[in-house]
Design a protein around this motif. Sequence first.
Motif, PDB file in Angstrom:
ATOM      1  N   VAL A 127       6.776  76.841 104.128  1.00 44.17           N
ATOM      2  CA  VAL A 127       7.472  77.156 105.372  1.00 44.17           C
ATOM      3  C   VAL A 127       8.506  76.075 105.622  1.00 44.17           C
ATOM      4  N   LYS A 128       9.753  76.493 105.751  1.00 38.58           N
ATOM      5  CA  LYS A 128      10.837  75.555 105.961  1.00 38.58           C
ATOM      6  C   LYS A 128      11.431  75.860 107.336  1.00 38.58           C
ATOM      7  N   SER A 129      11.458  74.844 108.196  1.00 41.04           N
ATOM      8  CA  SER A 129      12.035  75.053 109.523  1.00 41.04           C
ATOM      9  C   SER A 129      12.919  73.867 109.882  1.00 41.04           C
ATOM     10  N   LEU A 130      13.887  74.151 110.719  1.00 45.65           N
ATOM     11  CA  LEU A 130      14.851  73.135 111.131  1.00 45.65           C
ATOM     12  C   LEU A 130      14.210  72.175 112.127  1.00 45.65           C
ATOM     13  N   MET A 134      15.497  66.214 115.423  1.00 46.75           N
ATOM     14  CA  MET A 134      16.214  65.285 114.553  1.00 46.75           C
ATOM     15  C   MET A 134      17.714  65.590 114.553  1.00 46.75           C
ATOM     16  N   VAL A 135      18.059  66.887 114.522  1.00 50.61           N
ATOM     17  CA  VAL A 135      19.465  67.287 114.538  1.00 50.61           C
ATOM     18  C   VAL A 135      20.115  66.846 115.843  1.00 50.61           C
ATOM     19  N   GLU A 140      25.827  61.776 113.854  1.00 56.31           N
ATOM     20  CA  GLU A 140      26.942  62.500 113.263  1.00 56.31           C
ATOM     21  C   GLU A 140      26.635  63.993 113.290  1.00 56.31           C
ATOM     22  N   PRO A 141      27.663  64.832 113.327  1.00 60.16           N
ATOM     23  CA  PRO A 141      27.427  66.283 113.300  1.00 60.16           C
ATOM     24  C   PRO A 141      26.687  66.687 112.022  1.00 60.16           C
ATOM     25  N   VAL A 142      25.762  67.597 112.145  1.00 60.71           N
ATOM     26  CA  VAL A 142      25.003  68.084 110.997  1.00 60.71           C
ATOM     27  C   VAL A 142      25.638  69.405 110.561  1.00 60.71           C
ATOM     28  N   THR A 145      25.133  73.329 111.842  1.00 62.58           N
ATOM     29  CA  THR A 145      24.508  73.370 113.164  1.00 62.58           C
ATOM     30  C   THR A 145      25.559  73.124 114.239  1.00 62.58           C
ATOM     31  N   GLU A 146      25.199  73.447 115.449  1.00 60.84           N
ATOM     32  CA  GLU A 146      26.079  73.214 116.586  1.00 60.84           C
ATOM     33  C   GLU A 146      25.190  72.808 117.754  1.00 60.84           C
ATOM     34  N   ILE A 147      25.584  71.772 118.443  1.00 60.48           N
ATOM     35  CA  ILE A 147      24.846  71.334 119.620  1.00 60.48           C
ATOM     36  C   ILE A 147      25.351  72.156 120.803  1.00 60.48           C
ATOM     37  N   VAL A 148      24.485  72.907 121.425  1.00 67.18           N
ATOM     38  CA  VAL A 148      24.855  73.757 122.544  1.00 67.18           C
ATOM     39  C   VAL A 148      24.358  73.096 123.820  1.00 67.18           C
TER      40      VAL A 148
END
Length: 163
Positions: A127-130, A134-135, A140-142, A145-148
């Motif tokens: 199982v792989k999840s974000l 951490m993001v 720095e921007p990952v 992804t986008e920070i909302v």
Amino acid sequence: MSLRDLALKLAAFEAAIVDGESAELPVAVEDSLAIKDKVDAYGFVLNRLEAIESEYKARADKLSQIAKRLSAAQEQMKQNLKDAMEILGVDEIQGDERRFKLQSAKASVKLVEPGLVPDKFWKTEIVKSLDKEMVSKSPEPVPGTEIVKTKYVREYAVKPGAK
């Protein structure tokens, strides 16, 4: 607009929400209020809706508990019928209007000694999840992804003498 008219429109507004209709405060109510009055009216309506929501949640919880008890009673009655048929050594039991029959269900697997089961009968799931925490803390921007950033409304009581 009179207080009575406002109360009637508010009651109609609440009923519409409960019935799944429009969730907009009636324009006639909004138009009749000054901005400070509108803010206070919104607070009043929000508090009323919260109270109604709590009441419906309590009703839903109570109905859910009743449904669980009804389901448990059904299962117990079916178990009683099964036990009676097994004691009598029959596959079927019949009354004047109803008949019950034991049916074979799909066999289930019970894991008794995991260490004895050969490897070919095991499956590996990855199982792989974000890691959103951490993001969000990354300096720095990952990529990908986008920070909302969001805002929400919070209600406070006005303190006497405060502006």
